[in-house]
Design an enzyme around this catalytic site. Structure first.
Site, mmCIF file in Angstrom:
data_model
loop_
_atom_site.group_PDB
_atom_site.id
_atom_site.type_symbol
_atom_site.label_atom_id
_atom_site.label_comp_id
_atom_site.label_asym_id
_atom_site.label_seq_id
_atom_site.Cartn_x
_atom_site.Cartn_y
_atom_site.Cartn_z
ATOM 1 N N LYS A 1 0.875 -1.168 0.000
ATOM 2 C CA LYS A 1 0.000 0.000 0.000
ATOM 3 C C LYS A 1 0.911 1.217 0.000
ATOM 4 C CE LYS A 1 -1.959 2.980 2.039
ATOM 5 N NZ LYS A 1 -1.773 4.420 1.722
ATOM 6 N N GLU B 1 9.666 15.345 15.707
ATOM 7 C CA GLU B 1 10.106 15.281 14.317
ATOM 8 C C GLU B 1 9.311 16.298 13.494
ATOM 9 O OE1 GLU B 1 9.179 11.678 11.885
ATOM 10 O OE2 GLU B 1 11.292 11.829 11.354
#
Ligand code: NAI
Ligand code: MG
Length: 494
Positions: free
Chosen positions: A188, A397
């Protein structure tokens, strides 16, 4: 602007681009589609089939059938390796085509995709093809009183959910060991970047990889991705992306008791001692910030610099960042492209705002970048911040061209700053004193420590992360190959 290759225009004009399931090109069962855009100008690039539960069922069934048909798992390792080498040759031969598709879909410079991502995919296929021929799958176990041995066999259907930052490179790193070991796969890709993975399937077909060995369901995370993660037909799972989604995947796999590899984000530190060559070190760190527009999980986003050289490193890095040519990935002089999406740009700019509100100082101001002729693109300028270690920009992050700078006085303080992070993916240490560099490299808690460089991925060296950066092993090493073989022991009393 570089013109589009005729082969790329032909590929993109299918309406919609179809998924690859059991060797056939299919529309979504419910007819759904979505659009992918060129982040360099925000314009429509292609329409793609939007898969969901029924398509995931079909792909898992096709992969299972191909595994049971024994046309892949039972091939002698040599024959499987020949097919993977053929696929690697086709990746090399279509390097420019794949690089242009990748560049248009993610926004990265064409030259970076052509000279970096795409050849690395071919190298990775060859590395695991060769390794698979030489790795032993049956080994005697010496125990007194028994005749015993271990045997390794492929799991069956392995599922992969990938992000958008290195779309085809991550497909290569992910599926090459699984395929070489004899498994079949369902992929995917990220909804932002489905194109290169679909083109890659055309090459797999051309190389003669049997139908059903590689299957791709394009679509969104909450539909196609979620259905794949919890599918009962999956024997092994691998996810690369955000920690938030990583947790969901881990939960689904926990429920099904399926082993899972999670490759999540990072907050890589670079520890710079005052005995380095300041000029080359600062340039290398600036390059690490702009690489892939900062959308790199392991790159150097916390610069921990010994106080005596702090200003000098900053000054040189600032010049290097200012000289970085930002532009559309199809412009030959571009060194840094746009971010992948408006959503990602919003996220990056939001971090800069929040960081400043929490008291970080802007050393190099980032923000939106306007590129003439590409006003709809998702461009940002690189940014450097500085401040206390508990600032949000020092902890989380950001996934954009941003670094957070902190000074230190002695070695113990530097190591403590590195290890404050909840992440544990990759860090670097920079020093002329190799004994010290090696000591610090071992003291930093993470999957990888680099010395006098950042972002190194030689095939054969394991790469992966711990803590918030993930679990379940890494990529590109003999251990990774073994991850895709289940172990079994056979024992007989003597
Ligand atoms: P994401 O984790 O949402 O997407 C990654 C993949 O997971 C995509 O294929 C997506 O369709 C799929 N996904 C999303 N939700 C899912 C669900 N509920 N079930 C199954 N699959 C699902 O990451 P996103 O939103 O694209 O980026 C957000 C942040 O994540 C970035 O800013 C960055 O910090 C981090 N990230 C880290 C990456 C890495 O290399 N470790 C790569 C991409 C993002
Ligand atoms: Mg997403």
């Amino acid at each position: 602007m570089m013109p589009m290759f005729p082969e790329v225009s032909r590929f993109l004009k299918d309406e919609p681009l179809k998924m690859y399931i059991g060797g056939s090109w299919c529309d979504a069962a419910d007819g759904g589609t979505f659009e992918t855009v060129d982040p360099g100008d925000g314009r429509f690039l292609a329409r793609v089939a939007s898969g969901a539960g029924a398509d995931v069922d079909a792909a898992a069934a096709a992969a299972d059938k191909a595994f049971r048909a024994r046309g892949w798992a039972d091939l002698p390792a040599n024959d499987r390796a020949v097919l993977l080498h053929r696929l690697a040759d086709l990746v090399d031969r279509r390097r420019d085509i794949l690089a242009q598709i990748e560049s248009l879909d993610v926004g990265k410079p064409f030259t970076h995709a052509r000279d970096g991502d795409i050849p690395n995919v071919a190298q990775t296929l060859r590395y695991f093809a060769d390794l698979s021929v030489h790795m032993r799958r049956r080994e005697p176990i010496a125990v007194s009183g028994f005749d015993a041995r271990s045997v390794r066999a492929p799991y069956g259907v392995c599922a992969f959910i990938f992000p958008w930052n290195f779309p085809l490179l991550l497909v290569g790193w992910g599926i090459a060991p699984a395929l070489a070991a004899g498994n079949t796969v369902v992929i995917k890709p990220a909804e932002e970047t489905p194109l290169s993975t679909l083109y890659f399937c055309k090459l797999a077909e051309e190389a003669g990889i049997p139908s059903g060995v590689i299957n791709v369901v394009t679509g969104f995370g909450h539909t196609a991705g979620a259905a794949l993660a919890k599918h009962p037909g999956i024997r092994r799972m691998s996810f690369t992306g955000s920690p938030e989604v990583g947790r969901l995947i881990g939960e689904a796999c926990g429920r099904n008791l399926v082993p899972v590899k999670l490759e999540l984000g990072g907050k890589g530190a670079a520890v710079v001692f005052d005995d380095v060559d300041v000029d080359s070190t600062a340039r290398a760190l600036a390059a690490a910030v702009t690489a892939n527009t900062g959308q790199v999980c392991c790159t150097a986003t916390r610069w921990i610099i010994q106080r005596r050289v702090f200003e000098k490193v900053l000054g040189t890095a600032e010049k290097a960042l200012a000289a970085t040519r930002i532009g559309h990935g199809s412009e030959p002089e571009t060194e840094m492209g746009p971010l992948v999406s408006e959503k990602q740009r919003h996220r990056v700019l939001g971090y800069l705002d929040r960081g400043e509100k929490e008291g970080a100082k802007c050393l190099v101001r980032g923000g939106k970048a306007d590129i003439k002729g590409h006003e709809g693109g998702f461009y940002v300028k690189p940014a450097l911040l500085s401040g206390p270690p508990d600032n949000i920009c020092a902890r989380e992050e950001i996934f954009g061209p941003v670094a957070y700078l902190m000074p230190f006085d002695d070695e113990a303080e530097a190591v403590a700053l590195v290890n404050r992070s909840a992440h544990g993916l990759a860090n670097s240490v920079w020093s002329a004193d190799l004994e010290r560099a090696n000591r610090v490299a071992e003291a930093m808690v993470a999957g990888n420590s680099w010395i006098n460089a950042h972002n190194l991925f030689p095939h054969g060296v394991p790469y992966g992360g711990w803590n918030l950066s993930g679990m379940g092993g890494g990529v590109n090493s003999p251990e990774t190959f073994h991850d895709y073989l289940r172990a079994q022991s056979i024992v007989r009393p003597l």
